[in-house]
Design an enzyme around this catalytic site. Structure first.
Site, PDB file in Angstrom:
ATOM      1  N   ALA A   1      71.571   6.274  54.734  1.00  0.00           N
ATOM      2  CA  ALA A   1      71.162   4.953  54.246  1.00  0.00           C
ATOM      3  C   ALA A   1      71.655   4.809  52.814  1.00  0.00           C
ATOM      4  O   ALA A   1      71.262   5.574  51.938  1.00  0.00           O
ATOM      5  CB  ALA A   1      69.643   4.824  54.310  1.00  0.00           C
TER       6      ALA A   1
ATOM      7  N   SER B   1      71.894   2.365  49.681  1.00  0.00           N
ATOM      8  CA  SER B   1      71.372   1.143  49.078  1.00  0.00           C
ATOM      9  C   SER B   1      72.331   0.521  48.080  1.00  0.00           C
ATOM     10  O   SER B   1      72.187  -0.646  47.721  1.00  0.00           O
ATOM     11  CB  SER B   1      70.056   1.444  48.364  1.00  0.00           C
ATOM     12  OG  SER B   1      70.288   2.301  47.245  1.00  0.00           O
ATOM     13  N   GLY B   2      73.300   1.307  47.607  1.00  0.00           N
ATOM     14  CA  GLY B   2      74.174   0.859  46.542  1.00  0.00           C
ATOM     15  C   GLY B   2      73.821   1.490  45.212  1.00  0.00           C
ATOM     16  O   GLY B   2      74.472   1.236  44.199  1.00  0.00           O
ATOM     17  N   GLY B   3      72.783   2.334  45.202  1.00  0.00           N
ATOM     18  CA  GLY B   3      72.364   3.035  43.996  1.00  0.00           C
ATOM     19  C   GLY B   3      72.899   4.451  43.947  1.00  0.00           C
ATOM     20  O   GLY B   3      73.493   4.953  44.904  1.00  0.00           O
ATOM     21  N   VAL B   4      72.649   5.117  42.818  1.00  0.00           N
ATOM     22  CA  VAL B   4      73.179   6.462  42.616  1.00  0.00           C
ATOM     23  C   VAL B   4      72.484   7.483  43.515  1.00  0.00           C
ATOM     24  O   VAL B   4      73.131   8.434  44.009  1.00  0.00           O
ATOM     25  CB  VAL B   4      73.064   6.869  41.126  1.00  0.00           C
ATOM     26  CG1 VAL B   4      71.618   6.892  40.664  1.00  0.00           C
ATOM     27  CG2 VAL B   4      73.737   8.204  40.873  1.00  0.00           C
ATOM     28  N   ASP B   5      71.192   7.328  43.752  1.00  0.00           N
ATOM     29  CA  ASP B   5      70.466   8.326  44.538  1.00  0.00           C
ATOM     30  C   ASP B   5      70.984   8.422  45.972  1.00  0.00           C
ATOM     31  O   ASP B   5      71.261   9.512  46.479  1.00  0.00           O
ATOM     32  CB  ASP B   5      68.973   7.993  44.548  1.00  0.00           C
ATOM     33  CG  ASP B   5      68.334   8.108  43.178  1.00  0.00           C
ATOM     34  OD1 ASP B   5      68.782   8.948  42.389  1.00  0.00           O
ATOM     35  OD2 ASP B   5      67.395   7.348  42.900  1.00  0.00           O
ATOM     36  N   SER B   6      71.110   7.277  46.634  1.00  0.00           N
ATOM     37  CA  SER B   6      71.559   7.301  48.028  1.00  0.00           C
ATOM     38  C   SER B   6      73.021   7.721  48.131  1.00  0.00           C
ATOM     39  O   SER B   6      73.421   8.351  49.121  1.00  0.00           O
ATOM     40  CB  SER B   6      71.343   5.939  48.685  1.00  0.00           C
ATOM     41  OG  SER B   6      72.057   4.924  48.014  1.00  0.00           O
TER      42      SER B   6
ATOM     43  N   MET C   1      71.541  -1.481  54.399  1.00  0.00           N
ATOM     44  CA  MET C   1      70.602  -2.391  55.045  1.00  0.00           C
ATOM     45  C   MET C   1      70.528  -3.689  54.251  1.00  0.00           C
ATOM     46  O   MET C   1      70.117  -3.689  53.085  1.00  0.00           O
ATOM     47  CB  MET C   1      69.219  -1.747  55.139  1.00  0.00           C
ATOM     48  CG  MET C   1      69.151  -0.581  56.084  1.00  0.00           C
ATOM     49  SD  MET C   1      67.503   0.180  56.096  1.00  0.00           S
ATOM     50  CE  MET C   1      67.487   0.964  54.476  1.00  0.00           C
TER      51      MET C   1
ATOM     52  N   CYS D   1      57.758  -0.719  53.760  1.00  0.00           N
ATOM     53  CA  CYS D   1      59.203  -0.704  54.005  1.00  0.00           C
ATOM     54  C   CYS D   1      59.626   0.626  54.607  1.00  0.00           C
ATOM     55  O   CYS D   1      60.433   0.682  55.542  1.00  0.00           O
ATOM     56  CB  CYS D   1      59.956  -0.976  52.706  1.00  0.00           C
ATOM     57  SG  CYS D   1      61.754  -1.077  52.906  1.00  0.00           S
TER      58      CYS D   1
ATOM     59  N   CYS E   1      61.104  -5.394  45.462  1.00  0.00           N
ATOM     60  CA  CYS E   1      62.503  -5.788  45.638  1.00  0.00           C
ATOM     61  C   CYS E   1      62.663  -7.249  46.006  1.00  0.00           C
ATOM     62  O   CYS E   1      63.653  -7.875  45.641  1.00  0.00           O
ATOM     63  CB  CYS E   1      63.181  -4.888  46.676  1.00  0.00           C
ATOM     64  SG  CYS E   1      62.557  -5.086  48.370  1.00  0.00           S
TER      65      CYS E   1
END
Length: 383
Positions: A6, A8-13, A32, A101, A203
């Site tokens: 998954a 999200s567009g962030g650094v963690d994912s 998603m 979520c 969000c």
């Protein structure tokens, strides 16, 4: 294993997906799309699921050399997470949309769809650890534990997933002790999101104005703010916008007779009334909760050596807990509602401002034992 990451567009994912690839898994990235107005869902560090985020996720997938797709789950998100958020506030409760979520989107809709497509697991960028143990008889169990990164630990919002879905979840960031380490890992791998700001707040309320969001969706419903004696001390535009423990934004017309600060101590949606009172009325040491989900065997007798956490970043406090066959209340009865419940007695300092609707997570050390939704909280000792 075939792993759906998954993204999200962030650094963690992005780093989580990279670590899954490095571990030798056959990884596919998916973003998603949860917003119906994706181009409007990020304001600086607020919001998520924007076109910008989808583009960042795609670029990360390209760097990693993995297939990438966008799945539109906006309708499911609106029907579950947003609808629950509105209905809970309308009922005078305080929901946690991140918990919902994870329950309905990431580890229900996403994971179930991934399983149907032949994936073995879903990898996310959550900060939590999964510990696998093998019993002498060969039985393997998986435990959910806190992340060593106390500041970012997300085991609280993951506890709702249950053992079956935990068995198909991967959290590659579980061993990282700081966000700085994750950003350094992203930079080393050439991921452009290494310095991207974290998103925060709700969000789908990108501007941070939760009260305005509720008013837009639920409408204006003027009513009275009263003290514990029933005297009218102010007015409001909708009881649904208040939560137990709230101090700011009460719009009180006159100060308390003793000059002390007043807090929301009750939200009575049946009469559209907000009740305010002194801080001591917020202290509780008994909690009854329903919709219990256990990640360890449910304790039918009292277990003493546990801690409870009732807010995502709240401090855990010592307690004793037992599983119930229904939702317990302060009258000593357990509702015969057929819903697994949880009863909890605090054994140390009472908690303040525990509100119905909050997620309650029970830990033993770093291990998550179970989660439930607060139904009632009261003072059972000392007044």
């Amino acid at each position: 294993m075939r792993v759906l990451a998954a993204m999200s567009g962030g650094v963690d994912s992005a780093v989580a997906a990279a670590l899954a690839v490095e571990a030798g898994h056959d990884v596919v990235g998916v973003h998603m799309a949860l917003s119906r107005n994706r181009d409007q869902f990020r304001t600086g560090s607020r919001g998520c699921c924007s076109i910008e985020d989808a583009g960042d996720a795609r670029r990360a997938a390209d760097v990693l050399g993995i297939p990438y797709y966008v799945w539109d789950l906006s309708e499911r998100f609106e029907e579950t997470v947003v609808a629950d958020f509105l209905s809970e506030y309308e009922a005078g409760r305080t929901p946690n949309p991140c918990v919902r979520c994870n329950e309905h989107i990431k580890f229900e809709a996403l994971l179930d769809k991934a399983t149907a497509l032949g994936f073995d697991a879903v990898a996310t960028g959550h900060y939590a650890r999964v510990v696998t143990r093998e019993a002498p008889d060969g039985t393997v169990t998986r435990e959910l534990h806190r992340s060593p990164n106390d500041e970012k630990d997300q085991s609280y919002v993951l506890a709702v997933m249950g053992p079956d879905r935990l068995a198909r979840a991967m959290f590659p960031l579980g061993g990282f002790a700081s966000k700085a380490e994750v950003r350094a890992e992203a930079e080393r791998r050439g991921l452009s999101v290494s310095a991207k700001p974290d998103s925060y707040d709700i969000c789908f309320v990108a501007d941070g104005d939760t009260r305005g969001f509720l008013r837009d969706r639920l409408g204006s419903r003027p009513g009275e703010v009263v003290d514990t004696d029933g005297a009218v001390v102010g007015e409001h535009d909708g009881a649904y916008a208040f939560t137990v423990g709230q101090r700011k934004g009460l719009g009180l017309g006159r100060p308390a007779a003793d000059g002390r600060a007043r807090y929301v101590v009750d939200v009575q949606t049946s009469t559209n009334t907000v009740v305010v009172g002194p801080a001591e009325l917020l202290s509780v040491d008994r909690i009854g909760a329903g919709k219990a989900v256990w990640l360890a065997p449910p304790p039918t007798a009292w277990v003493d050596d546990v801690e409870v956490q009732v807010r995502a970043h709240g401090a855990p406090v010592p307690a004793r807990v037992r599983a119930t066959t229904g939702t317990p209340g302060q009258d000593g009865a357990v509702a015969d509602d057929g819903v697994p419940g949880m009863e909890l007695h605090l054994t140390g300092t009472p908690l303040r401002g525990v509100a119905a609707g909050q997620s309650m997570v029970v830990y033993r050390g770093t291990q998550v034992l179970g989660q439930a939704t607060v139904a009632d909280a009261w003072r059972g000792r000392g007044g």
